[in-house]
Design a protein around this motif. Structure first.
Motif, PDB file in Angstrom:
ATOM      1  N   TRP A 184       0.830  -1.202   0.000  1.00 40.24           N
ATOM      2  CA  TRP A 184       0.000   0.000   0.000  1.00 40.24           C
ATOM      3  C   TRP A 184       0.866   1.255   0.000  1.00 40.24           C
ATOM      4  CZ3 TRP A 184      -5.251   0.978  -0.225  1.00 40.24           C
ATOM      5  CH2 TRP A 184      -5.658   2.273   0.120  1.00 40.24           C
ATOM      6  N   ARG A 185       1.899   1.241   0.826  1.00 41.46           N
ATOM      7  CA  ARG A 185       2.778   2.399   0.923  1.00 41.46           C
ATOM      8  C   ARG A 185       3.524   2.633  -0.386  1.00 41.46           C
ATOM      9  NH1 ARG A 185       3.126   7.304   2.237  1.00 41.46           N
ATOM     10  NH2 ARG A 185       5.207   8.037   2.799  1.00 41.46           N
ATOM     11  N   LEU A 186       3.992   1.578  -1.005  1.00 42.56           N
ATOM     12  CA  LEU A 186       4.684   1.712  -2.285  1.00 42.56           C
ATOM     13  C   LEU A 186       3.757   2.262  -3.363  1.00 42.56           C
ATOM     14  CD1 LEU A 186       6.851  -1.549  -2.360  1.00 42.56           C
ATOM     15  CD2 LEU A 186       7.681   0.812  -2.213  1.00 42.56           C
ATOM     16  N   LEU A 187       2.524   1.781  -3.370  1.00 43.39           N
ATOM     17  CA  LEU A 187       1.550   2.284  -4.343  1.00 43.39           C
ATOM     18  C   LEU A 187       1.259   3.761  -4.103  1.00 43.39           C
ATOM     19  CD1 LEU A 187      -1.000  -0.685  -4.531  1.00 43.39           C
ATOM     20  CD2 LEU A 187       0.530   0.100  -6.346  1.00 43.39           C
ATOM     21  N   CYS A 188       1.147   4.146  -2.830  1.00 40.19           N
ATOM     22  CA  CYS A 188       0.908   5.556  -2.502  1.00 40.19           C
ATOM     23  C   CYS A 188       2.054   6.431  -2.998  1.00 40.19           C
ATOM     24  CB  CYS A 188       0.753   5.730  -0.992  1.00 40.19           C
ATOM     25  SG  CYS A 188      -0.846   5.207  -0.339  1.00 40.19           S
ATOM     26  N   LEU A 189       3.278   5.993  -2.739  1.00 41.41           N
ATOM     27  CA  LEU A 189       4.441   6.775  -3.156  1.00 41.41           C
ATOM     28  C   LEU A 189       4.505   6.909  -4.675  1.00 41.41           C
ATOM     29  CD1 LEU A 189       7.156   5.380  -0.709  1.00 41.41           C
ATOM     30  CD2 LEU A 189       6.094   7.650  -0.656  1.00 41.41           C
ATOM     31  N   ARG A 190       4.229   5.835  -5.382  1.00 42.14           N
ATOM     32  CA  ARG A 190       4.250   5.885  -6.845  1.00 42.14           C
ATOM     33  C   ARG A 190       3.154   6.807  -7.360  1.00 42.14           C
ATOM     34  NH1 ARG A 190       3.910   0.236  -9.837  1.00 42.14           N
ATOM     35  NH2 ARG A 190       5.900   0.033  -8.746  1.00 42.14           N
ATOM     36  N   TYR A 191       1.978   6.713  -6.783  1.00 40.36           N
ATOM     37  CA  TYR A 191       0.837   7.540  -7.190  1.00 40.36           C
ATOM     38  C   TYR A 191       1.120   9.018  -6.913  1.00 40.36           C
ATOM     39  CZ  TYR A 191      -4.102   9.041  -7.267  1.00 40.36           C
ATOM     40  OH  TYR A 191      -5.292   9.673  -7.533  1.00 40.36           O
ATOM     41  N   GLN A 192       1.655   9.302  -5.743  1.00 46.28           N
ATOM     42  CA  GLN A 192       1.955  10.682  -5.371  1.00 46.28           C
ATOM     43  C   GLN A 192       3.057  11.271  -6.243  1.00 46.28           C
ATOM     44  OE1 GLN A 192       2.779  10.041  -1.231  1.00 46.28           O
ATOM     45  NE2 GLN A 192       0.641  10.265  -0.607  1.00 46.28           N
ATOM     46  N   ARG A 193       4.063  10.470  -6.563  1.00 42.42           N
ATOM     47  CA  ARG A 193       5.131  10.953  -7.434  1.00 42.42           C
ATOM     48  C   ARG A 193       4.603  11.339  -8.812  1.00 42.42           C
ATOM     49  NH1 ARG A 193       8.876   7.182  -4.814  1.00 42.42           N
ATOM     50  NH2 ARG A 193       8.257   5.552  -6.270  1.00 42.42           N
ATOM     51  N   THR A 194       3.605  10.607  -9.288  1.00 41.17           N
ATOM     52  CA  THR A 194       2.990  10.936 -10.579  1.00 41.17           C
ATOM     53  C   THR A 194       2.337  12.306 -10.531  1.00 41.17           C
ATOM     54  OG1 THR A 194       2.570   8.589 -11.052  1.00 41.17           O
ATOM     55  CG2 THR A 194       1.293  10.201 -12.296  1.00 41.17           C
ATOM     56  N   HIS A 195       1.604  12.580  -9.459  1.00 36.69           N
ATOM     57  CA  HIS A 195       0.940  13.878  -9.307  1.00 36.69           C
ATOM     58  C   HIS A 195       1.956  15.004  -9.117  1.00 36.69           C
ATOM     59  CE1 HIS A 195      -3.469  12.675  -8.169  1.00 36.69           C
ATOM     60  NE2 HIS A 195      -3.049  12.151  -9.307  1.00 36.69           N
ATOM     61  N   ILE A 196       3.005  14.735  -8.324  1.00 37.64           N
ATOM     62  CA  ILE A 196       4.037  15.744  -8.102  1.00 37.64           C
ATOM     63  C   ILE A 196       4.729  16.098  -9.414  1.00 37.64           C
ATOM     64  CG2 ILE A 196       6.285  16.159  -7.015  1.00 37.64           C
ATOM     65  CD1 ILE A 196       5.264  14.402  -4.663  1.00 37.64           C
ATOM     66  N   ALA A 197       5.052  15.074 -10.201  1.00 39.48           N
ATOM     67  CA  ALA A 197       5.726  15.310 -11.478  1.00 39.48           C
ATOM     68  C   ALA A 197       4.832  16.077 -12.436  1.00 39.48           C
ATOM     69  CB  ALA A 197       6.142  13.981 -12.102  1.00 39.48           C
ATOM     70  N   LEU A 198       3.546  15.746 -12.453  1.00 37.72           N
ATOM     71  CA  LEU A 198       2.610  16.415 -13.356  1.00 37.72           C
ATOM     72  C   LEU A 198       2.510  17.902 -13.019  1.00 37.72           C
ATOM     73  CD1 LEU A 198      -0.802  15.076 -14.560  1.00 37.72           C
ATOM     74  CD2 LEU A 198      -0.620  17.401 -13.705  1.00 37.72           C
ATOM     75  N   LEU A 199       2.294  18.207 -11.740  1.00 42.31           N
ATOM     76  CA  LEU A 199       2.187  19.615 -11.336  1.00 42.31           C
ATOM     77  C   LEU A 199       3.528  20.321 -11.528  1.00 42.31           C
ATOM     78  CD1 LEU A 199       0.542  21.912 -10.146  1.00 42.31           C
ATOM     79  CD2 LEU A 199       1.093  21.049  -7.859  1.00 42.31           C
ATOM     80  N   GLY A 200       4.615  19.627 -11.240  1.00 45.98           N
ATOM     81  CA  GLY A 200       5.932  20.225 -11.387  1.00 45.98           C
ATOM     82  C   GLY A 200       6.232  20.643 -12.817  1.00 45.98           C
ATOM     83  N   ARG A 201       5.773  19.867 -13.789  1.00 40.41           N
ATOM     84  CA  ARG A 201       5.998  20.221 -15.195  1.00 40.41           C
ATOM     85  C   ARG A 201       5.344  21.548 -15.540  1.00 40.41           C
ATOM     86  NH1 ARG A 201       4.707  14.762 -16.175  1.00 40.41           N
ATOM     87  NH2 ARG A 201       2.667  15.341 -17.024  1.00 40.41           N
ATOM     88  N   HIS A 202       4.188  21.789 -14.977  1.00 40.77           N
ATOM     89  CA  HIS A 202       3.455  23.019 -15.292  1.00 40.77           C
ATOM     90  C   HIS A 202       3.965  24.217 -14.480  1.00 40.77           C
ATOM     91  CE1 HIS A 202       0.376  21.197 -17.919  1.00 40.77           C
ATOM     92  NE2 HIS A 202       0.562  20.137 -17.161  1.00 40.77           N
ATOM     93  N   LEU A 203       4.597  23.945 -13.345  1.00 41.51           N
ATOM     94  CA  LEU A 203       5.167  25.024 -12.535  1.00 41.51           C
ATOM     95  C   LEU A 203       6.566  25.410 -12.987  1.00 41.51           C
ATOM     96  CD1 LEU A 203       4.108  23.930  -8.928  1.00 41.51           C
ATOM     97  CD2 LEU A 203       3.330  25.979 -10.138  1.00 41.51           C
ATOM     98  N   ALA A 204       7.211  24.548 -13.752  1.00 38.21           N
ATOM     99  CA  ALA A 204       8.633  24.724 -14.085  1.00 38.21           C
ATOM    100  C   ALA A 204       8.914  26.052 -14.781  1.00 38.21           C
ATOM    101  CB  ALA A 204       9.116  23.560 -14.942  1.00 38.21           C
TER     102      ALA A 204
END
Length: 212
Positions: free
Chosen positions: A17-37
């Motif tokens: 569960w924790r690994l899935l959460c981290l992978r899922y959260q990293r996807t969202h962080i990367a997505l928002l980060g691309r638009h903030l860059a």
């Protein structure tokens, strides 16, 4: 032996569960980060939130107003950049920008429980419209009151971004640690334009208020 097996299985489930959460959260962080860059939004927001705090603690009212007046250009820049972020995020699919309304992270909740998710793109447009409303001072607040409400708009925006990237519980904790503010306090202090649209979005995901 059975007890040991149970705890091993439980440990494996928690780790997965924790690994899935981290992978899922990293996807969202990367997505928002691309638009903030390409934006300087975070730096401008930090300048304003720290500057408002400093101004409010000025004992001399004339000096206080003088300090607040120096942030006019940064305020306009923040309003423009939040709108740019909201417009840029529209390029993403709804599936990629759904966020769970539960307090904790549920990986890929949009795929099996879409009714418990909301569209982050719509939330960003709510923030953009609300911030523009306060920057333009359409409620005719005095400088100190305007700075107070604008701070709340920025706090709530930060909360929304952390919520999208992590979870509502993490966003609540970060808001309290960084600014000593609870989400409800920020929500109570934003403009009525932001608050009503935010609550509607939270309730049923309805479209945000029209842009100002």
């Amino acid at each position: 032996m059975q007890t040991m097996d149970f705890f091993l299985i439980l440990l494996a489930v928690i780790a997965t569960w924790r690994l899935l959460c981290l992978r899922y959260q990293r996807t969202h962080i990367a997505l928002l980060g691309r638009h903030l860059a390409s934006l300087q939004l975070e730096r401008h927001m930090e300048t304003l939130t720290q500057g408002y705090t400093r101004a409010i603690h000025e004992k001399d009212e004339a000096r206080q107003l003088q300090v607040l007046d120096t942030f006019a250009q940064t305020e306009r820049a923040v309003a423009l950049q939040i709108q740019a972020l909201a417009d840029s995020m529209q390029q993403e699919s709804e599936q990629a920008t759904r966020m769970g309304v539960l307090s904790f992270c549920v990986p890929y909740i949009e795929q099996f429980l879409p009714a418990s998710t909301r569209d982050f793109r719509r939330l960003l447009h709510i923030h953009a419209a609300g911030l523009r409303h306060v920057v333009d001072n359409l409620d005719h607040w005095g400088p100190k009151d305007r700075a107070y409400h604008l701070s709340a708009e920025l706090y709530l925006l930060q909360h929304s971004c952390h919520w999208f990237c992590k979870s509502r519980a993490v966003a609540d904790a970060r808001l309290m640690v960084r600014h000593k503010v609870q989400r409800q306090q920020a929500l109570d202090a934003v403009s009525a334009v932001t608050r009503s649209a935010y609550l509607m979005w939270l309730k049923d995901g309805a479209p945000p208020a029209h842009r100002v």
